[in-house]
Scaffold this motif. Sequence first.
Motif, short mmCIF file in Angstrom:
data_model
loop_
_atom_site.label_atom_id
_atom_site.label_comp_id
_atom_site.label_asym_id
_atom_site.label_seq_id
_atom_site.Cartn_x
_atom_site.Cartn_y
_atom_site.Cartn_z
N LYS A 7 0.87 -1.19 0.00
CA LYS A 7 0.00 0.00 0.00
C LYS A 7 0.90 1.23 0.00
O LYS A 7 1.78 1.36 0.87
N MET A 99 -3.42 5.52 -0.47
CA MET A 99 -4.14 5.98 0.73
C MET A 99 -3.47 7.21 1.31
O MET A 99 -2.24 7.31 1.32
N HIS A 122 -8.16 6.52 -1.03
CA HIS A 122 -8.78 6.19 0.25
C HIS A 122 -8.16 7.06 1.34
O HIS A 122 -6.99 7.44 1.25
#
Length: 392
Positions: A7, A99, A122
């Motif tokens: 991520k 993110m 996100h």
Amino acid sequence: MDDSQKKHIAILGSTGSIGTQALEVISANPDQFQVEVLTAHSNADLLAEQALKFKANAVVIEDESKYKALKDRLFDEGIKVYCGSDALAQVVEMEEIDMVLTALVGFAGLKPTLRAIDAGKHIALANKETLVVAGELVTKAAREKGVNIYPVDSEHSAIFQCLAGEFHNPIEKIYLTASGGPFRGKTRKELESVTPAQALKHPNWNMGAKITIDSASMMNKGLEVIEAKWLFGLKPEQIDVIVHPQSIIHSIVQFEDGSMKAQMGLPDMKLPIQYALGYPERIKSDFPRFEFWEYPKLTFEQPDYETFRNLQFAFDAMNKGGNAPCILNAANEVVVKAFLDGQLGFLAMSDIIEACLENVTHIPKPSLSDYFETDKETRTYAASLIPALQNK
Ligand code: NDP
Ligand code: MG
């Protein structure tokens, strides 16, 4: 795991309390996360250190006077360096980011959070002020873009964790727990003379200065009530606050059959930060574990709404809606700074917030530009009230 499966994270406010703890989480899980962007207001030294350690792709420093030295330090390492608030709002659009952790303080979080949502990133949301100010607009944008907002605030993370697997079951009510802060049980008389140094000593949590003062004045819980309304789509009457001085139960959801689910653990922000970054996985951690015999009693009290008036103001602002929470937030940012600077007494903070809620123009259906106007108007008005209340 190769880089493309990790991520990729941007941390807005990486040099603060939440930002540095998020980097500890990332440092302990290098196979899961890659740092893409780091930002700070003016702490260029720590920002540079972090950028080098985590091999960030880009950094943003808000304070333009720090730009050149930072650029000189990072340019040869292949790290992009930007400065100013426009750059902060733009950098979240970088394609590599999955993110964005919003760990900066106050109204300054609104613009970059909205830009990140627009770009489909996100959000791991620590910056509660953004939802307090413009929760309707922010949650609507997130729904439209299919963006998830993962709560980092420990109470909201608790509720989010209690809701796992309960998608079809409506919430009857939530109980947000509050430690009560360093002044729990104090009378108004005693609060007249408390100092910033006393207010900065929180019994259970070690946090940035602004939220620590908010905790002492119970404004933090008020902001969290409004944050919860937007995060979980609740009506004001579904939200209650309960004082729980040990900070072991982080919050509670009550369902329509009367069952209550609570999330517990030692007070350590790394856990909710990690849950938000790692969702839906629970990443194995070596955080200290709870021992029952160290906490033989978990206790609960009603909040004292008369002494800690800010909590009542937050409920009032939520009920009134429109730009009222934006007024509450802007007034609070001004008075907290004045209190920390020694210009204002502890109780006078609430007097100014009350005057702002009464006198700044109420807008029932604000647009984004209305929020910026309200923020500005409130700050000017709140600042104009400080001289008359100085030393009170
Ligand atoms: P800190 O004051 O410790 O850190 C704030 C960070 O934001 C720093 O990196 C700071 O940079 C940067 N920053 C401050 N002002 C601006 C600005 N105007 N523009 C851009 N960057 C800015 O705060 P916390 O980490 O305590 O809190 C961050 C947010 O998380 C707040 O909204 C708070 O309510 C929320 N939160 C915090 C918790 C905690 O335990 N600390 C718990 C739950 C929520 P610099 O270092 O250069 O000043
Ligand atoms: Mg909290």
